[in-house]
Design a protein around this motif. Structure first.
Motif, PDB file in Angstrom:
ATOM      1  N   UNK A  69       0.839  -1.193   0.000  1.00 49.23           N
ATOM      2  CA  UNK A  69       0.000   0.000   0.000  1.00 49.23           C
ATOM      3  C   UNK A  69       0.877   1.248   0.000  1.00 49.23           C
ATOM      4  N   UNK A  70       0.356   2.311  -0.595  1.00 43.91           N
ATOM      5  CA  UNK A  70       1.072   3.588  -0.600  1.00 43.91           C
ATOM      6  C   UNK A  70       0.091   4.717  -0.344  1.00 43.91           C
ATOM      7  N   UNK A  71       0.424   5.555   0.623  1.00 41.05           N
ATOM      8  CA  UNK A  71      -0.415   6.708   0.953  1.00 41.05           C
ATOM      9  C   UNK A  71       0.187   7.945   0.309  1.00 41.05           C
ATOM     10  N   UNK A  72      -0.671   8.836  -0.150  1.00 45.24           N
ATOM     11  CA  UNK A  72      -0.206  10.066  -0.764  1.00 45.24           C
ATOM     12  C   UNK A  72      -1.222  11.171  -0.507  1.00 45.24           C
ATOM     13  N   UNK A  73      -0.845  12.382  -0.838  1.00 40.56           N
ATOM     14  CA  UNK A  73      -1.747  13.516  -0.639  1.00 40.56           C
ATOM     15  C   UNK A  73      -1.638  14.458  -1.822  1.00 40.56           C
ATOM     16  N   UNK A  74      -2.703  15.213  -2.035  1.00 41.04           N
ATOM     17  CA  UNK A  74      -2.726  16.271  -3.033  1.00 41.04           C
ATOM     18  C   UNK A  74      -3.213  17.517  -2.311  1.00 41.04           C
ATOM     19  N   UNK A  78      -6.882  19.028  -1.493  1.00 42.33           N
ATOM     20  CA  UNK A  78      -7.203  18.660  -0.117  1.00 42.33           C
ATOM     21  C   UNK A  78      -7.672  17.207  -0.061  1.00 42.33           C
ATOM     22  N   UNK A  79      -6.900  16.361  -0.697  1.00 43.05           N
ATOM     23  CA  UNK A  79      -7.279  14.957  -0.808  1.00 43.05           C
ATOM     24  C   UNK A  79      -6.129  14.049  -0.403  1.00 43.05           C
ATOM     25  N   UNK A  80      -6.498  12.890   0.046  1.00 44.37           N
ATOM     26  CA  UNK A  80      -5.541  11.864   0.444  1.00 44.37           C
ATOM     27  C   UNK A  80      -5.919  10.572  -0.265  1.00 44.37           C
ATOM     28  N   UNK A  81      -4.910   9.770  -0.571  1.00 41.98           N
ATOM     29  CA  UNK A  81      -5.144   8.573  -1.347  1.00 41.98           C
ATOM     30  C   UNK A  81      -4.467   7.363  -0.710  1.00 41.98           C
TER      31      UNK A  81
END
Length: 118
Positions: A69-74, A78-81
């Protein structure tokens, strides 16, 4: 703060899904946002966290998902993935985003169902 998750669904073992968490409100009041999951009859499990703000992101992963799994943000959105690869049957659960560390009194989304099945 409020969170709305999306992107869950039915996937075969070995497949991939990308979950999205749309955040609103004072996100920067929290040091980090994370993804959690809970399967029926099981305790909540923290999966990954990512720091908020515009500085370089600090991330944390639970051993159970590290490497898959990989977490990221924009920040602009204002989003997280949560990119999930190599899904296993035991990854079936409701996935939701919330503040890290988790707090029962803190904001969290309603969740999105992920079902891994052949």
């Amino acid at each position: 703060a409020q969170f709305v998750e999306s992107g869950g669904g039915l996937v075969q073992p070995g497949g991939s899904l990308r979950l999205s968490c749309a955040a609103s409100g004072p996100i920067l009041d929290y040091y980090a946002i994370g993804w959690f999951r809970q399967a029926p009859g099981k305790e909540r499990e923290g999966l990954a966290c990512i720091s908020t703000g515009t500085s370089d992101a600090n991330t944390y992963y639970a051993d159970s998902v590290k490497g898959r799994f990989a977490i990221s943000r924009d920040n602009a959105k204002n989003a997280f993935y949560l990119q999930m690869n190599g899904l296993k049957l035991e990854d079936t659960a409701v996935y939701y985003c919330a503040t890290c560390p988790y707090s029962d009194s803190g904001p969290r989304g309603q969740g999105t169902q992920v079902t891994v099945s052949s």
